[in-house]
Design a protein around this motif. Structure first.
Motif, PDB file in Angstrom:
ATOM      1  N   SER A  38      27.623  84.414  21.431  1.00 15.16           N
ATOM      2  CA  SER A  38      28.193  85.072  21.887  1.00 15.16           C
ATOM      3  C   SER A  38      27.606  85.666  22.286  1.00 15.16           C
ATOM      4  CB  SER A  38      29.271  85.568  21.171  1.00 15.16           C
ATOM      5  OG  SER A  38      30.134  84.231  20.439  1.00 15.16           O
ATOM      6  N   ASP A  93      34.580  80.859  25.505  1.00 17.32           N
ATOM      7  CA  ASP A  93      34.019  81.100  23.653  1.00 17.32           C
ATOM      8  C   ASP A  93      34.939  80.870  22.356  1.00 17.32           C
ATOM      9  OD1 ASP A  93      32.827  82.181  21.531  1.00 17.32           O
ATOM     10  OD2 ASP A  93      31.692  83.816  22.309  1.00 17.32           O
ATOM     11  N   GLU A  94      34.812  79.822  21.569  1.00 15.07           N
ATOM     12  CA  GLU A  94      35.269  78.921  21.568  1.00 15.07           C
ATOM     13  C   GLU A  94      37.152  78.591  21.471  1.00 15.07           C
ATOM     14  OE1 GLU A  94      34.608  79.774  17.028  1.00 15.07           O
ATOM     15  OE2 GLU A  94      32.638  81.367  17.326  1.00 15.07           O
TER      16      GLU A  94
HETATM   17 MG   LIG Z   1      30.687  84.363  18.550  1.00 15.17          MG
END
Ligand SMILES: [Mg+2]
Ligand SMILES: Nc1ncnc2c1ncn2[C@@H]1O[C@H](COP(=O)(O)OP(=O)(O)OP(=O)(O)O)[C@@H](O)[C@H]1O
Lengths: 635, 242
Positions: free
Chosen positions: B50, B169-170
């Motif tokens: 991240s 992010d994911e």
């Molecule tokens: Mg993360």
């Protein structure tokens, strides 16, 4: 951008409704007090009234103007405080939403503009509602003024068109000022803070806030320090202002103080609910402090003023009891002449008549004329019934003595005195009697200066000393023909209540209406705090809490915050009591403290009750939807 | 720098905290992303994925190094310029969808354009929603949409400005297999249309849909696979986490 605002309005209407409500009531209170102040200072005595009656009328409107000035000051202070803190709170509560805007490309300037535009809109709506509410409130205040005898018959508040501009201006400016500081902080929020609660978002105490808080605290301490040297009038004013300064200081320092104070409450005893409640109020210090703030102000101001006022009343009464040596007091219309002294069994008597005067102090360009009161006395009799008064033999025709309520002149000065349409000219101040905490006449004049026929229906009181071996009952029955006879203690009690009527009036006008406003601030902050937490409550519920348990935990949390606010508010009020102790010790020689316990109890119980009920209702509303519905939508 | 490089990180480092508890979340990262490429970033939890994404997007300050977006070093930009960047040249999608709850899907998608001072034609916004298969859900609020649908609104919002890079992010982290498949299909189609995508993921199946996978550990890039299948990606990840 405005579409976004509008969507936000609908989504968080409780938040905005609370903000509008504070503006509306704040504007109403300021508007009504201002209109009454203007009306009072522009009324004049009815045509055809006698000179002395006109003077009384002027004196009474002057007192009303002073009272309304204080009311207006307090109303403005409360409005500034409650409106700005409510608006700041609504901004803080939307921090995440604002960070989200930043995340999709909102510039700081845009966030600020959005918030200021909203504040302007809310301020406008609030003031638009506040103007008619203010008109209604003016009716209530006028009624109160009449009830308390502060305004002559026939007085009424007058509507002025320009007040609309003032009211709307006040509402909008206060809303915008309240938001602008918070908006600056909110716009600094980093976009990433939308994703988690770190960094700037959790910093509650800013240096500016800390410094301002400490400044007000220093102000409170200074006032306590100065109150014993401020004299009777100055000391009382300073003592009363201690709780105002202290309440503001403690509110500003709230984010640090409130959680620490709340920690003192043994909530662990309440089991898992208590644990959750404590964790919550520690976790969101900003919410905790914002909820406690109006409680601190309410409790600090109301209880501080009320106990100061009742203490000074009691002190004034005690002081008179010590200073006056008399067995009976006779209230009669006009001077009693020698009807009392010739009554068998009377050792001596002192007849006193209080008349309104116009008093001029200073000379030349600095000359200043104001309404005041003179006590017409027989110097010898006065000296006997007031043993501590000192030597009054110099008080004869063409001279004055500084009275117990003298202010701004002392022996050696010259003052101009006018009674009715009779100008007594410039008179030397030849002596001074001790100042009294309960106030009193500004000057003493010898009885002969006002012709007796002018005083025929001006109330007089006569202090009577009886001979040692006289039947009190017999004397009373003879003297009843002259006027109403009372024993000294009950007469003094009535007199001191009348003398402190101004501060009692301030208390009722300001604390009654202002306290109500602060109470609404309390309700508001609880509503705002609860309105923004549905998701949080939902998260707790899916871990196995029932709806009832969530509500109980939230109520418990509110009660703890209210308690912390109460404690800090009581601390602020205690500051005023220290000032009272210092002032009464310095002026009257003994410490007099009279705490209105009934009021204290009512305020404490009322605050806790109001907070608990509001919190229960808002939490119930916030948990109406099933938790999955809320958790499904990820913001 | 190659002409078809859209964004490049040069020696990027980022340390959180100070003293003994300091965490070096990015440690001298050098990487560049070509136009139209879809790169997956993988690694154990806490490896700095991240952080890498946030630094590349200008959401997080860097301690050292440069981030070049085209010819612009975004680490030197001030807040206003970064805000402008976010609504023109960069798009984001997060695991938690970060939609504004008070706004409809359509209003959420239009938000970056409106912030840029544009009054987007309805059709433009509708098209963006149609592209993610939500043409008929324009008037719904986030809470009336499923998780997968919310994520697709978020993607539409990120793509409506035609950004040079899309960071994710994911994006499938909170979705079930079916919804995740829809989202990945969408990303594949955009990449094939020339959209540059950088995506953090834990899911080897998701990573395998990308053109290349880079592996992080302790803030450093430790490996890179191109055109690997699910199996190869999973094996590499297991080896890293061991
Ligand atoms: Mg993360
Ligand atoms: N704001 C912050 N303050 C302090 N430390 C941080 C912060 N953000 C990240 N870290 C630390 O930096 C390291 C890398 O974090 P990062 O979020 O980049 O990991 P990640 O690879 O995304 O992990 P995950 O897969 O669990 O999301 C972690 O050790 C984390 O604790």
């Amino acid at each position: 951008m405005l579409r976004l605002s509008w969507a936000g309005f609908r989504e968080r209407w409780t938040l905005f409704a609370g903000a509008v409500l504070t503006v509306c009531l704040g504007v109403a209170l300021v508007q009504s007090s201002l209109l009454l102040l203007v009306s009072a200072s522009t009324t004049s005595a009815p045509a055809g009234a006698g000179a002395l009656a006109r003077m009384s009328f002027d004196a009474s409107t002057e007192a009303a103007v002073a009272l309304l000035g204080v009311t207006l000051g307090f109303a403005a202070l409360l409005a500034v405080f409650i409106i700005s803190s409510t608006f700041a709170f609504t901004v803080e509560q939307r921090r995440r939403e604002l960070a989200l805007l930043r995340l999709v490309g909102g510039a700081r300037r845009q966030i600020r503009r959005l918030l200021l535009a909203e504040a302007t809109l809310l301020g406008l709506v609030g003031s638009a509602l506040g103007v008619p509410v203010g008109v209604a409130l003016m009716g209530v205040q006028t009624w109160l003024l009449h009830r308390l005898g502060f305004v002559p018959d026939g007085f009424s508040g007058q509507w002025r068109l320009w007040i609309v501009a003032v009211s709307v201006g006040t509402g909008v400016v206060l809303a915008v000022v309240g938001v602008s500081l918070a908006a600056r902080r909110a716009a600094r929020v980093r976009p990433l803070d939308a994703l988690r609660d770190t960094g700037e978002a959790t910093r509650v105490m800013t240096t500016a806030r800390l410094l301002t808080g400490l400044l007000f605290l220093a102000g409170a301490v200074t006032l306590i320090g100065l109150s014993p040297v401020g004299g009777a009038v100055g000391g009382q004013a300073m003592a009363m202002n201690v709780s105002v300064c202290a309440a503001i200081a403690l509110t500003l320092l709230g984010p640090s103080l409130v959680p620490a104070v709340a920690r003192l409450i043994p909530a662990r005893a309440a089991g898992v609910l208590g644990g959750l409640a404590t964790a919550n109020l520690r976790d969101d210090r900003r919410r905790t402090a914002s909820t406690a703030a109006p409680v601190i102000v309410l409790v600090g101001l109301v209880l501080g003023q009320a106990s100061a006022s009742s203490s000074f009343t009691a002190a004034g009464q005690l002081e008179q009891q010590r200073r006056i040596s008399a067995d009976l007091v006779i209230d009669a219309p006009g001077p009693t002449g020698d009807r009392v002294t010739t009554t068998p069994g009377v050792a001596s008597a002192s007849t006193e008549v209080e008349v309104p005067i116009a008093l001029t102090t200073g000379s030349g360009d600095l000359a200043y004329t104001r309404s005041a009161t003179a006590l017409l006395v027989d110097p010898a009799g006065y000296g006997r019934t007031h043993p501590g008064a000192g030597d009054l033999t110099a008080l004869r025709q063409g001279a004055v003595v500084a009275g117990p309520g003298a202010d701004g002149f002392s022996p050696g000065d010259t003052v101009g005195v006018r009674v009715g349409d009779q100008d007594l000219g410039s008179l030397p101040v030849v002596a001074a009697v001790p100042q009294a905490i309960g106030g009193g006449a500004t000057v003493l004049l010898p009885a002969g200066v006002v012709p007796a026929e002018q005083l025929a229906d001006v109330p007089s009181h006569t202090f009577v000393q009886l001979l040692p071996d006289v039947s009190r009952q017999q004397a009373v029955s003879t003297l009843t023909e002259v006027g109403t006879v009372s024993d000294l203690d009950s007469w003094l009690e009535r007199d001191s209540v009348a003398r402190t009527a101004t501060s009692t009036g301030v208390l009722i006008m300001v604390m009654g209406l202002g306290g109500l406003y602060a109470l609404i601030g309390v309700i508001n902050s609880v509503v705002v705090a609860g309105a923004t937490r549905p998701r949080e409550f939902a998260a707790v519920r899916v871990t196995g809490f029932t709806r009832g348990q969530v509500v109980r935990a939230a109520v418990l949390e509110s009660i703890m915050v209210a308690f912390a606010g109460l404690l800090l508010g009581l601390l602020a009020a205690a500051g005023t009591l220290i000032g009272v102790i210092a002032t009464t010790a310095a002026v009257a020689g003994t410490v007099t403290v009279d705490v209105p316990w009934l009021l204290v109890g009512a305020v404490v119980v009322g605050t806790v009750l109001v907070t608990a009920v509001t919190s229960a209702l808002t939490t119930r509303a916030a948990t109406r939807q099933p938790p999955v519905a809320l958790l499904g939508a990820r913001q | 720098m190659q002409s078809d490089t859209v964004i490049a990180l040069e020696g990027v480092s980022r340390t959180y905290g100070a003293g003994p508890t300091a965490v070096r979340a990015a440690d001298g990262i050098d990487i560049s992303f070509r136009r139209g490429s879809w790169t997956a970033v993988m690694g154990p939890s806490g490896s700095g994925k991240s952080t890498l994404l946030h630094c590349a997007a200008g959401l997080e300050r860097v301690d050292a190094g440069r981030v070049m977006l085209g010819d612009t070093d975004i680490t030197t930009l001030d807040d206003d310029e970064l805000s402008q960047l976010r609504r023109t040249r960069i798009g984001f999608v997060f695991q938690s969808f970060n939609l504004v709850g008070a706004l409809t899907a359509e209003q959420n998608v239009a938000l970056p354009l409106r912030l840029a001072g544009r009054r987007p034609p309805r059709a433009e916004v509708r098209n963006a929603l149609a592209a993610v298969g939500l043409g008929e859900r324009a008037g719904h609020r986030p809470r009336e949409l499923s998780g997968g649908q919310q994520q697709r609104v978020a993607i539409a919002r990120a793509m409506v400005t035609r950004p040079e890079v899309l960071f994710a992010d994911e994006p499938t982290g909170a979705l079930d297999t079916g919804a995740a498949r829809d989202v990945l299909r969408l990303l594949r189609a955009s990449a094939d249309n020339g959209q540059t995508i950088v995506m953090v993921t834990h899911d080897p199946a998701a990573a395998a849909r990308a053109d290349a996978v880079v592996f992080l550990r302790d803030g450093r890039i430790v490996d890179r696979l191109a055109g690997a299948d699910v199996r190869a990606v999973a094996d590499r990840l297991v080896a890293l986490e061991a």
